[in-house]
Design a protein around this motif. Structure first.
Motif, PDB file in Angstrom:
ATOM      1  N   GLU A 284       7.772   6.130  -4.155  1.00  0.00           N
ATOM      2  CA  GLU A 284       6.714   6.370  -3.169  1.00  0.00           C
ATOM      3  C   GLU A 284       5.399   5.714  -3.582  1.00  0.00           C
ATOM      4  OE1 GLU A 284       6.466  10.569  -2.154  1.00  0.00           O
ATOM      5  OE2 GLU A 284       8.642  10.681  -2.048  1.00  0.00           O
ATOM      6  N   ALA A 286       4.744   2.549  -4.773  1.00  0.00           N
ATOM      7  CA  ALA A 286       4.578   1.239  -4.152  1.00  0.00           C
ATOM      8  C   ALA A 286       4.525   1.359  -2.634  1.00  0.00           C
ATOM      9  CB  ALA A 286       5.698   0.302  -4.577  1.00  0.00           C
ATOM     10  N   MET A 287       5.383   2.207  -2.082  1.00  0.00           N
ATOM     11  CA  MET A 287       5.442   2.339  -0.626  1.00  0.00           C
ATOM     12  C   MET A 287       4.081   2.715  -0.041  1.00  0.00           C
ATOM     13  SD  MET A 287       7.382   2.171   2.019  1.00  0.00           S
ATOM     14  CE  MET A 287       6.934   2.451   3.729  1.00  0.00           C
ATOM     15  N   ASN A 288       3.373   3.598  -0.712  1.00  0.00           N
ATOM     16  CA  ASN A 288       2.114   4.088  -0.170  1.00  0.00           C
ATOM     17  C   ASN A 288       0.896   3.287  -0.628  1.00  0.00           C
ATOM     18  OD1 ASN A 288       2.466   6.820   1.378  1.00  0.00           O
ATOM     19  ND2 ASN A 288       3.935   6.862  -0.302  1.00  0.00           N
ATOM     20  N   LEU A 289       0.982   2.679  -1.802  1.00  0.00           N
ATOM     21  CA  LEU A 289      -0.221   2.063  -2.364  1.00  0.00           C
ATOM     22  C   LEU A 289      -0.259   0.547  -2.252  1.00  0.00           C
ATOM     23  CD1 LEU A 289      -0.815   4.219  -5.572  1.00  0.00           C
ATOM     24  CD2 LEU A 289      -1.894   4.407  -3.342  1.00  0.00           C
ATOM     25  N   VAL A 290       0.824  -0.069  -1.857  1.00  0.00           N
ATOM     26  CA  VAL A 290       0.846  -1.535  -1.834  1.00  0.00           C
ATOM     27  C   VAL A 290       0.990  -2.058  -0.402  1.00  0.00           C
ATOM     28  CG1 VAL A 290       2.005  -3.596  -2.729  1.00  0.00           C
ATOM     29  CG2 VAL A 290       1.864  -1.539  -4.143  1.00  0.00           C
ATOM     30  N   PRO A 291      -0.138  -2.312   0.260  1.00  0.00           N
ATOM     31  CA  PRO A 291      -0.071  -2.772   1.645  1.00  0.00           C
ATOM     32  C   PRO A 291       0.355  -4.233   1.776  1.00  0.00           C
ATOM     33  CG  PRO A 291      -2.358  -2.484   0.980  1.00  0.00           C
ATOM     34  CD  PRO A 291      -1.512  -1.998  -0.155  1.00  0.00           C
ATOM     35  N   PHE A 292       0.049  -5.038   0.774  1.00  0.00           N
ATOM     36  CA  PHE A 292       0.473  -6.435   0.810  1.00  0.00           C
ATOM     37  C   PHE A 292       1.183  -6.742  -0.503  1.00  0.00           C
ATOM     38  CE2 PHE A 292      -3.578  -6.101   3.138  1.00  0.00           C
ATOM     39  CZ  PHE A 292      -3.065  -6.280   4.412  1.00  0.00           C
ATOM     40  N   PRO A 293       2.295  -7.473  -0.448  1.00  0.00           N
ATOM     41  CA  PRO A 293       3.171  -7.544  -1.615  1.00  0.00           C
ATOM     42  C   PRO A 293       2.490  -8.008  -2.910  1.00  0.00           C
ATOM     43  CG  PRO A 293       3.894  -9.050   0.140  1.00  0.00           C
ATOM     44  CD  PRO A 293       2.861  -8.164   0.715  1.00  0.00           C
ATOM     45  N   LEU A 343      -8.171   0.030  -0.876  1.00  0.00           N
ATOM     46  CA  LEU A 343      -7.106  -0.225   0.092  1.00  0.00           C
ATOM     47  C   LEU A 343      -6.270   1.039   0.255  1.00  0.00           C
ATOM     48  CD1 LEU A 343      -5.831  -3.750  -0.992  1.00  0.00           C
ATOM     49  CD2 LEU A 343      -7.838  -3.114   0.321  1.00  0.00           C
ATOM     50  N   ALA A 344      -6.119   1.772  -0.842  1.00  0.00           N
ATOM     51  CA  ALA A 344      -5.347   3.013  -0.831  1.00  0.00           C
ATOM     52  C   ALA A 344      -5.587   3.716  -2.161  1.00  0.00           C
ATOM     53  CB  ALA A 344      -3.861   2.726  -0.656  1.00  0.00           C
ATOM     54  N   CYS A 345      -5.334   5.014  -2.195  1.00  0.00           N
ATOM     55  CA  CYS A 345      -5.593   5.742  -3.430  1.00  0.00           C
ATOM     56  C   CYS A 345      -4.619   6.910  -3.577  1.00  0.00           C
ATOM     57  CB  CYS A 345      -7.025   6.271  -3.408  1.00  0.00           C
ATOM     58  SG  CYS A 345      -7.493   7.116  -4.918  1.00  0.00           S
ATOM     59  N   GLY A 378      -6.297   6.645   3.687  1.00  0.00           N
ATOM     60  CA  GLY A 378      -5.311   6.119   2.743  1.00  0.00           C
ATOM     61  C   GLY A 378      -5.139   6.923   1.474  1.00  0.00           C
TER      62      GLY A 378
ATOM     63  N   GLY B  94      11.787   7.585  -0.222  1.00  0.00           N
ATOM     64  CA  GLY B  94      10.481   7.114  -0.659  1.00  0.00           C
ATOM     65  C   GLY B  94       9.514   6.883   0.483  1.00  0.00           C
ATOM     66  N   ILE B 174       0.749   7.823   3.246  1.00  0.00           N
ATOM     67  CA  ILE B 174      -0.197   6.868   3.821  1.00  0.00           C
ATOM     68  C   ILE B 174       0.391   6.149   5.027  1.00  0.00           C
ATOM     69  CG2 ILE B 174      -1.456   4.723   3.307  1.00  0.00           C
ATOM     70  CD1 ILE B 174      -2.078   5.849   0.567  1.00  0.00           C
ATOM     71  N   ALA B 410      -0.578  -4.642   7.435  1.00  0.00           N
ATOM     72  CA  ALA B 410      -0.492  -3.917   6.173  1.00  0.00           C
ATOM     73  C   ALA B 410       0.809  -3.119   6.107  1.00  0.00           C
ATOM     74  CB  ALA B 410      -1.685  -2.978   6.024  1.00  0.00           C
ATOM     75  N   TYR B 411       1.438  -3.141   4.979  1.00  0.00           N
ATOM     76  CA  TYR B 411       2.652  -2.385   4.654  1.00  0.00           C
ATOM     77  C   TYR B 411       3.907  -2.873   5.377  1.00  0.00           C
ATOM     78  CZ  TYR B 411      -0.459   1.040   2.483  1.00  0.00           C
ATOM     79  OH  TYR B 411      -1.384   1.651   1.701  1.00  0.00           O
ATOM     80  N   HIS B 413       5.692  -5.479   5.025  1.00  0.00           N
ATOM     81  CA  HIS B 413       6.740  -6.039   4.157  1.00  0.00           C
ATOM     82  C   HIS B 413       7.674  -4.965   3.614  1.00  0.00           C
ATOM     83  CE1 HIS B 413       3.845  -4.694   1.122  1.00  0.00           C
ATOM     84  NE2 HIS B 413       4.790  -4.784   0.229  1.00  0.00           N
ATOM     85  N   GLN B 414       7.158  -3.739   3.464  1.00  0.00           N
ATOM     86  CA  GLN B 414       8.002  -2.661   2.942  1.00  0.00           C
ATOM     87  C   GLN B 414       9.125  -2.315   3.931  1.00  0.00           C
ATOM     88  OE1 GLN B 414       7.148  -1.539  -0.058  1.00  0.00           O
ATOM     89  NE2 GLN B 414       4.926  -1.221  -0.216  1.00  0.00           N
TER      90      GLN B 414
END
Ligand SMILES: Nc1nc2c(ncn2[C@@H]2O[C@H](COP(=O)(O)OP(=O)(O)OP(=O)(O)O)[C@@H](O)[C@H]2O)c(=O)[nH]1
Ligand SMILES: Nc1nc2c(ncn2[C@@H]2O[C@H](COP(=O)(O)OP(=O)(O)OP(=O)(O)O)[C@@H](O)[C@H]2O)c(=O)[nH]1
Ligand SMILES: [Mg+2]
Ligand SMILES: [Mg+2]
Lengths: 474, 442
Positions: A284, A286-293, A343-345, A378, B94, B174, B410-411, B413-414
């Protein structure tokens, strides 16, 4: 229940890794009084009955026999690993988990990445597979390494792409120790920039940590313990201070710094190791905190670091912990997230903290924290009921924030200074498989990453209109 | 007739557990045999030893919640889940809808379908299926949407009701708005009716009406279960001639005029108060119904927040667009009354044509179910299920936030990683804009 494997590469990686195993054992010993091998332990340890010839591991629920870390230790010299083999942690590792050579990578990324990477590829993959086979459901690899040397940075990032090839579905979280500006290793800017390209392209998340920030924190702790004001007494048995109560007694130069990193790892894995009313699975993150790869650099901050709370903590103290997590002094890189853009936290809380405490503090802090226009809400939160040893609660914040940019820019400046003079370049170009293009591509990769952060920064403070919605014709 | 429930993901399993608990204690409380029998037949089957076993299938992609849920039901001593009616894997989705919908759904549909079929075969007569889940996570929402679609294929003639928990505005996941948009757009095609509870609203009920200080998910879930139970327990319909309705889901769907574009149902219940106060309170039907009616037209889910200023529009206003007006137009309403003197309750005020769109006559748009049995300790209790504009604003917010995020890609790619493309997102956005526009026309 899922399991994770730690891969520690190079001197720094192995030294930090061992602090983690030491503290993790201590934490489990503190919680697990019955000596039963439980699910919590199984996430990072195997339980091996040495009397059985097959060396197989025992299932959850039995008595603890011999705990073996789910780890692979790699270094291209023997010093650090030999110390581990003679030290108090020797029981936790099998000889099959180690891989060493004798001469080191001489602070040369190319030697680690190309020479050793190719020579040891099969052996490393083999060890990774063996470790993975012991897992019932492997969820995550934690790679620990430094950016400045040759082995951790060069071979470490080579291992990262082996992980991606061999285990594409398993999450890769990398803890990277960035060199300070006055680092002893002259070639550390080269090594770091070359490693950055690999991290940007092959990791799911990177937790950047700067040695300079760690030094600053350690100095401040020492200072406070010397001029101990009443009320700010440092408890020596807490996990931030080194060795004490743990398995190893003698304190080494990096130990206190490494303990801080080990604490970060303890906290980030706590939700995977223990129960809680709001669990956060490792995938979770990466899913929630990474908006761009590519923008997967998550700035960690840890509290408490300085004021070590007593068992009964008045509410103000708890709220103070939340405020601290956003202050400059508590970041593990030198950065100021409050004055950059989020971007997210994620807030990962341990101990006796309620959802209502989380909600109250988010509401309180939100107005002072700039978030990107499309992610104003976020926040990702988790609660783990088991606090760290010696504390009543703790908080780890992971910020995907443009405040990482100055660290990258500083590194680029130091790189450019060396590269302009072609200093030491021949040591790299001698290495089989290494070419000048690696340097140019690595810089341009970093340039574009910095630009991406620039673009987001440029939106800060501007009132972004809502995207126009589809209108439905009737 | 019996209902088979499918509980999906953490939320679906936790809410489902509370629902069975409420239903069971309500059914066993009452001495009137007809009611108890009808309720038990609807939700439980009995073993040879007389144990009540829920007609439910538990599904999650990680084991912890299911293990806990099964343990808790066994501890109640009154009812339990079937020993083999659950399915879990080792690792959740996830929070990724695509992981649930594209990977876990297809991979495990046959196992889940088999579990559902076993429950269905245990029913003398099947009234329909009810799938319960949150829309914000990865499993309930993604696997839930996939399984609902699959069950629709396998049971083309059965009613399928989805119960959805909508997320809090902030703080847990999120990507919750993406997951919600994808879930709703997919469910809309296959579900007969979508019953919604919003966590923020229920949370406010816990704090303001029930005076709970530290609110846990269990507290929230009890409120949801109480409201759901009051809809799903046996009741007498107008033409049932004193026999408890046989087809609860079909009659629910029929009464609420569910239609391909109008399937979003909201619920309000009155009264709700701390259990310690119930014994000391008395209520009159006219009082309760007056409040409930104003809750409907002013769209407040709590008695405490009723806006008494909101009036029915006058005849001349009806032709004007009502956008921006705070008056909540209904397509159809179902009122369920339970408790003492229920036959004396006068419900004519809900038949006012001004409450409804002009498409249906008030007789078609409004239905009442009644039961003289006291429900869950409340001497009198009224629940209104409403197919109205009530969910328009939260839906619009959800869509707006997701759309803003999507504008920056945003997001995404997931999701692409597991096979959901930008076009899939666009289709979902377009479809839900259509739903919003339809409700706006009311
Ligand atoms: N925080 C921390 N930093 C360390 C530690 N050991 C080394 N470093 C830093 O890591 C960088 C040097 O990398 P090492 O890890 O020593 O090198 P290596 O990976 O073993 O590679 P070679 O020695 O070149 O084979 C420098 O920036 C050091 O300051 C440690 O235990 N803790
Ligand atoms: N009312 C209520 N909401 C819940 C409960 N548990 C979780 N939620 C909500 O559900 C959402 C999260 O979804 P979960 O159901 O936990 O996720 P899941 O379906 O298990 O999916 P993954 O864990 O992502 O695989 C959030 O909006 C939570 O607020 C519960 O017991 N009651
Ligand atoms: Mg070395
Ligand atoms: Mg879950």
């Amino acid at each position: 229940m899922t399991q994770s494997v730690v891969v520690q590469v190079g001197q720094c990686g192995n030294q930090v890794g061992c602090r983690f195993w030491d503290l993790a054992l201590r934490e489990h010993a503190h919680v697990n009084k019955k000596g039963v091998y439980d699910e919590a332990l199984s996430s990072f340890f195997r339980n091996v009955d040495l009397r059985r010839n097959d060396g197989g591991s025992c299932g959850v629920g039995g008595k603890i026999e011999n705990l073996k870390a789910r780890a692979v230790l790699v270094d291209m010299e023997e010093g650090v690993v030999n110390e581990i083999l003679q030290g108090p942690l020797r029981e936790v590792f099998d000889s099959t988990q180690f891989l060493t050579d004798v001469s080191g990578s001489g602070n040369n990324w190319a030697v680690g990445h190309m020479t050793y990477g190719s020579a040891y590829r099969e052996q490393i993959v083999d060890k990774l597979r063996k470790t993975a086979e012991h897992c019932d459901c492997l969820q995550c690899f934690f790679l620990i390494h430094s950016m400045g040397g040759g082995t951790g940075s060069g071979l470490g990032t080579r291992v990262l792409s082996m992980l991606e090839e061999e285990f594409p579905e398993v999450c890769r979280i990398v803890t990277s120790i960035y060199p300070s500006a006055e680092d002893d290793v002259i070639t550390s800017p080269y090594n770091s920039i070359l490693a950055m390209k690999e991290l940007t392209e092959h990791a799911d998340c990177v937790l950047p940590i700067e040695n300079q920030a760690l030094v600053h924190i350690v100095n401040k702790i020492k200072h406070m313990s010397h001029c101990g004001k009443p009320g700010s007494v440092i408890k020596t048995d807490t996990t931030v201070m080194s060795g004490q109560g743990g398995l190893s007694r003698a304190e080494k130069p990096f130990d206190t710094m490494n303990n801080i990193v080990a604490n970060l790892l303890l906290n980030i894995t706590s939700s995977a190791r223990f129960e809680g009313s709001l669990n956060m699975d490792l995938n979770e993150i990466a899913m929630n905190l990474v908006p761009f790869p590519r923008m997967h650099y998550l700035v960690p901050s840890l509290t408490p670091l300085y004021t070590l709370a007593d068992v009964s903590v008045p509410p103000r103290r708890l709220d103070q912990m939340f405020s601290d997590a956003f202050s400059k002094d508590h970041q593990l890189i030198r950065a100021d997230p409050k004055h950059s853009l989020y971007l997210a936290c994620a807030l990962m809380v341990r101990g006796n903290v309620q959802v209502s405490d989380l909600r109250r503090n988010i509401e309180r802090l939100k107005p002072s924290l700039p978030f990107v226009s499309w992610n104003q809400e976020g926040w990702k939160t988790s609660l783990c009921s088991v606090p760290p040893v010696g504390h009543s609660h703790s908080l780890l914040a992971l910020a995907n924030n443009t405040c990482v940019k100055p660290t990258f820019i500083g590194l680029r400046e130091r790189f450019t200074k060396l590269y302009r003079k072609k200093a030491h370049l021949h040591h790299y170009l001698h290495v089989d498989g290494m070419e000048q293009s690696y340097f140019t591509e690595a810089v341009s990769c970093l340039n574009s990453l910095i630009e991406e952060y620039d673009h987001l920064d440029a939106t800060k403070g501007r009132l972004m209109p809502d995207a126009p919605r589809f209108s439905i014709a009737r | 007739m019996s209902v088979v429930t499918v509980q999906l993901g953490q939320c679906g399993n936790q809410v489902g557990h509370e629902l069975f608990d409420v239903i069971c204690s309500d059914a066993l409380e009452d001495q009137r045999k007809g009611y108890s029998t009808a309720s038990c037949e609807r939700f439980f089957h009995q073993t040879a030893h007389g144990e009540l076993v829920a007609r439910a299938v538990l599904v999650d992609m990680e084991p912890k919640v299911i293990n806990q849920t099964i343990c808790r039901s066994a501890k109640s001593g009154r009812w339990r889940y079937g020993e083999t009616s659950h399915f879990s894997q080792k690792q959740g989705c996830g929070n990724n809808w695509a992981h649930g919908f594209c990977v876990h759904g297809p991979r495990h549909r046959d196992v889940v379908e088999e579990l559902v079929r076993r429950e269905v075969e245990r029913c003398d007569r099947l009234a329909g299926l009810m799938a319960m889940m949150s829309v914000a996570g990865g499993t309930g929402s993604g696997v839930g949407a996939y399984i609902t679609r699959y069950l629709r294929d396998v049971y083309p003639k059965s009613f399928i009701l989805n119960h959805l928990t909508w997320p809090y505005g902030t703080g847990e996941v999120i990507v919750q708005n993406y997951n919600s948009v994808l879930t709703l757009a997919h469910l809309y095609h296959h579900s007969d009716a979508i019953l919604v509870h919003e966590n923020d609203t229920v949370h406010r009920i816990c704090s303001q009406l029930l005076n709970i200080k530290h609110i846990s998910f269990t507290d929230v879930n009890r409120v949801i279960a109480h409201q759901l139970g009051s809809i799903l327990q046996p009741a007498l319909t107008t033409d049932s001639n004193g026999i408890y309705s046989r087809n609860p889901l079909g009659e629910l769907v029929g009464s609420l005029a569910c239609h391909p574009e109008y399937k979003l149902l909201s619920v309000s219940t009155i009264p709700q108060m701390p259990s310690s106060s119930i014994a000391y309170s008395t209520f009159s039907w006219p009082g309760l119904l007056k409040h409930l009616r104003q809750m409907l037209i002013s769209n407040s889910k709590m008695e405490e927040c009723i806006d008494w200023q909101v009036q029915l529009p006058s005849a001349s206003e009806r032709t004007r667009t009502l956008l921006g007006s705070s008056f909540n137009t209904s397509l159809a309403n179902l009122l369920i009354l339970r408790g003492k003197d229920v036959y004396s309750a006068e419900t004519g005020s809900f038949e006012d044509p001004a409450l409804y769109s002009s498409w249906l006559s008030p007789e078609e748009a409004f239905n009442v179910w009644k039961s003289p049995v006291i429900f869950n300790k409340y001497e009198k209790s009224a629940t209104l299920v409403s197919n109205s504009k009530a969910l328009l604003r939260p839906l619009d917010n959800m869509l707006g936030k997701a759309w803003n995020m999507f504008a920056s890609r945003a997001y995404i790619h997931q999701y692409v990683k597991f096979g959901i493309s930008e076009e899939d997102f666009l289709d979902s956005f377009t479809f839900l804009e259509q739903v919003i526009s339809s409700y706006n026309q009311l």
